[in-house]
Scaffold this motif. Structure first.
Motif, short mmCIF file in Angstrom:
data_model
loop_
_atom_site.label_atom_id
_atom_site.label_comp_id
_atom_site.label_asym_id
_atom_site.label_seq_id
_atom_site.Cartn_x
_atom_site.Cartn_y
_atom_site.Cartn_z
N THR A 60 7.74 -53.43 -2.70
CA THR A 60 6.95 -54.39 -3.45
C THR A 60 5.48 -54.07 -3.21
N LEU A 61 4.74 -53.94 -4.29
CA LEU A 61 3.31 -53.61 -4.20
C LEU A 61 2.49 -54.67 -4.91
N GLY A 62 1.33 -55.00 -4.37
CA GLY A 62 0.43 -55.96 -5.01
C GLY A 62 0.83 -57.40 -4.78
N THR A 63 0.07 -58.30 -5.41
CA THR A 63 0.32 -59.74 -5.29
C THR A 63 0.06 -60.42 -6.62
N GLY A 64 0.62 -61.62 -6.76
CA GLY A 64 0.38 -62.41 -7.97
C GLY A 64 0.81 -61.68 -9.24
N CYS A 102 7.21 -55.06 -13.51
CA CYS A 102 5.97 -55.78 -13.23
C CYS A 102 6.05 -57.15 -13.89
N ARG A 103 5.30 -58.07 -13.35
CA ARG A 103 5.23 -59.46 -13.80
C ARG A 103 6.46 -60.29 -13.47
N ASP A 159 -0.31 -59.08 -10.41
CA ASP A 159 -0.39 -57.63 -10.24
C ASP A 159 0.75 -57.07 -9.40
N THR A 160 1.78 -57.86 -9.14
CA THR A 160 2.90 -57.40 -8.32
C THR A 160 3.76 -56.42 -9.10
N TRP A 209 7.51 -54.23 -8.53
CA TRP A 209 8.72 -54.09 -7.73
C TRP A 209 9.40 -52.78 -8.11
#
Length: 56
Positions: free
Chosen positions: A34-38, A22-23, A40-41, A43
């Motif tokens: 890949t889940l989320g965006t920005g 994350c991050r 909150d992503t 991998w």
């Protein structure tokens, strides 16, 4: 720092292990998911040098 981590993971992971980050993504590994965006992503990776089943 992340390329060093990739090398360490490639050497030490078993073929059936997944890596969740994350991050910060791993720079050269293609993510399986890949889940989320920005900020909150998340991998999910498989070790690209070892063939294994999907992590998801």
């Amino acid at each position: 720092m992340m390329p060093d981590l990739e090398v360490k993971l490639e050497k030490e992971l078993h073929k059936d292990v997944c890596v969740v980050a994350c991050r910060f993504p791993l720079p050269t590994w293609p993510p399986a998911v890949t889940l989320g965006t920005g900020m909150d992503t998340v991998w999910v990776y498989r070790n690209p040098w070892r063939i294994s089943n999907s992590c998801v």
